[in-house]
Design an enzyme around this catalytic site. Structure first.
Site, mmCIF file in Angstrom:
data_model
loop_
_atom_site.group_PDB
_atom_site.id
_atom_site.type_symbol
_atom_site.label_atom_id
_atom_site.label_comp_id
_atom_site.label_asym_id
_atom_site.label_seq_id
_atom_site.Cartn_x
_atom_site.Cartn_y
_atom_site.Cartn_z
ATOM 1 N N ASN A 1 12.231 32.842 -22.755
ATOM 2 C CA ASN A 1 12.414 32.022 -21.563
ATOM 3 C C ASN A 1 12.475 32.912 -20.323
ATOM 4 O O ASN A 1 12.999 34.030 -20.354
ATOM 5 C CB ASN A 1 13.635 31.096 -21.664
ATOM 6 C CG ASN A 1 14.912 31.775 -22.106
ATOM 7 O OD1 ASN A 1 14.890 32.847 -22.711
ATOM 8 N ND2 ASN A 1 16.032 31.150 -21.820
ATOM 9 N N ILE A 2 11.883 32.401 -19.254
ATOM 10 C CA ILE A 2 11.796 33.133 -17.986
ATOM 11 C C ILE A 2 12.294 32.194 -16.890
ATOM 12 O O ILE A 2 11.631 31.194 -16.571
ATOM 13 C CB ILE A 2 10.339 33.585 -17.721
ATOM 14 C CG1 ILE A 2 9.828 34.455 -18.877
ATOM 15 C CG2 ILE A 2 10.259 34.343 -16.394
ATOM 16 C CD1 ILE A 2 8.338 34.749 -18.848
ATOM 17 N N GLU A 3 13.479 32.504 -16.383
ATOM 18 C CA GLU A 3 14.111 31.614 -15.407
ATOM 19 C C GLU A 3 13.699 31.964 -13.986
ATOM 20 O O GLU A 3 13.018 32.966 -13.742
ATOM 21 C CB GLU A 3 15.638 31.666 -15.599
ATOM 22 C CG GLU A 3 16.032 31.189 -17.002
ATOM 23 C CD GLU A 3 17.517 31.088 -17.241
ATOM 24 O OE1 GLU A 3 18.308 31.679 -16.465
ATOM 25 O OE2 GLU A 3 17.891 30.412 -18.224
ATOM 26 N N CYS A 61 10.370 27.684 -20.712
ATOM 27 C CA CYS A 61 11.041 27.917 -21.996
ATOM 28 C C CYS A 61 10.262 28.940 -22.827
ATOM 29 O O CYS A 61 9.067 29.170 -22.604
ATOM 30 C CB CYS A 61 11.123 26.628 -22.788
ATOM 31 S SG CYS A 61 12.236 25.384 -22.122
ATOM 32 N N GLU A 107 9.230 28.709 -25.928
ATOM 33 C CA GLU A 107 8.139 28.114 -26.704
ATOM 34 C C GLU A 107 6.892 27.930 -25.847
ATOM 35 O O GLU A 107 5.766 28.162 -26.285
ATOM 36 C CB GLU A 107 8.541 26.741 -27.257
ATOM 37 C CG GLU A 107 9.791 26.740 -28.094
ATOM 38 C CD GLU A 107 11.042 26.454 -27.277
ATOM 39 O OE1 GLU A 107 11.295 27.181 -26.312
ATOM 40 O OE2 GLU A 107 11.765 25.519 -27.631
ATOM 41 N N CYS A 119 8.979 20.968 -24.437
ATOM 42 C CA CYS A 119 8.285 21.871 -25.366
ATOM 43 C C CYS A 119 7.693 21.097 -26.541
ATOM 44 O O CYS A 119 6.572 21.374 -26.979
ATOM 45 C CB CYS A 119 9.232 22.959 -25.855
ATOM 46 S SG CYS A 119 9.610 24.172 -24.561
HETATM 47 N N1 THU Z 1 15.314 26.929 -23.307
HETATM 48 C C1 THU Z 1 14.238 27.379 -24.014
HETATM 49 O O1 THU Z 1 13.747 28.504 -23.788
HETATM 50 N N2 THU Z 1 13.711 26.577 -24.980
HETATM 51 C C2 THU Z 1 14.176 25.332 -25.282
HETATM 52 O O2 THU Z 1 13.533 24.593 -26.012
HETATM 53 C C3 THU Z 1 15.470 24.918 -24.744
HETATM 54 C C4 THU Z 1 15.915 25.631 -23.515
HETATM 55 C C5 THU Z 1 15.863 27.784 -22.238
HETATM 56 C C6 THU Z 1 15.615 27.272 -20.850
HETATM 57 C C7 THU Z 1 16.728 27.929 -20.079
HETATM 58 O O3 THU Z 1 16.267 29.209 -19.654
HETATM 59 C C8 THU Z 1 17.842 28.119 -21.089
HETATM 60 O O4 THU Z 1 17.267 27.899 -22.356
HETATM 61 C C9 THU Z 1 19.009 27.156 -20.912
HETATM 62 O O5 THU Z 1 18.563 25.863 -20.846
#
Ligand code: THU
Length: 135
Positions: A42-44, A53, A55, A90
């Protein structure tokens, strides 16, 4: 690569996650039928809604490299006590390309469950859902 190795690969991506806001790293590994594996994390973003996310990072890497639907399984891993279930966005994005995908969902202790995407997204809306009646 075995399912177990795919899950381990997803775990290895936790260190690449960019999570200054949630502090919740997620890793993913998408295995194609020819054995190619695309990883993701995940890359915020400071504009929170622009976050991607793990995935979907793996998914866009696969599609942009020409691997569109020849997918076999995706592993998702987090540091959470519970299994790291994929979010709705996702599930929908994966369904577009591969409704028959297997999803391996792991939790921090390394245990994982394997289940069909169609069970996580029953009656999913896909490309064929856009078919309209003539007239
Ligand atoms: N996140 C994912 O990477 N995949 C998911 O299916 C659920 C949520 C990440 C997004 C965000 O960076 C962090 O989890 C908290 O929501």
């Amino acid at each position: 690569m075995t399912d177990h190795e795919l899950v381990q690969t997803a775990f290895s991506m936790l260190e690449r996650a960019y999570v200054p806001y949630s502090q919740f790293p997620v890793g993913a590994a998408l295995r194609c039928k020819d054995g190619t594996v695309f990883t993701g994390c995940n890359i915020e973003n400071a504009a929170y809604g622009s976050t991607i996310c793990a995935e979907r990072t793996a998914l866009v890497k696969a599609v942009s490299e020409g691997h569109l639907a020849d997918w076999d399984a995706i592993a998702i891993a987090g540091n959470s006590a519970d299994y790291c279930w994929p979010c709705g966005a996702c599930r929908q994005m994966l369904f577009e390309f591969c409704p028959d995908l297997t999803v391996l969902v792991a939790r921090a202790d390394g245990d994982f469950v394997s289940l069909p995407l169609k069970k996580l997204l029953p009656y999913g809306f896909g490309p064929e859902s856009l078919t309209q009646e003539e007239g």
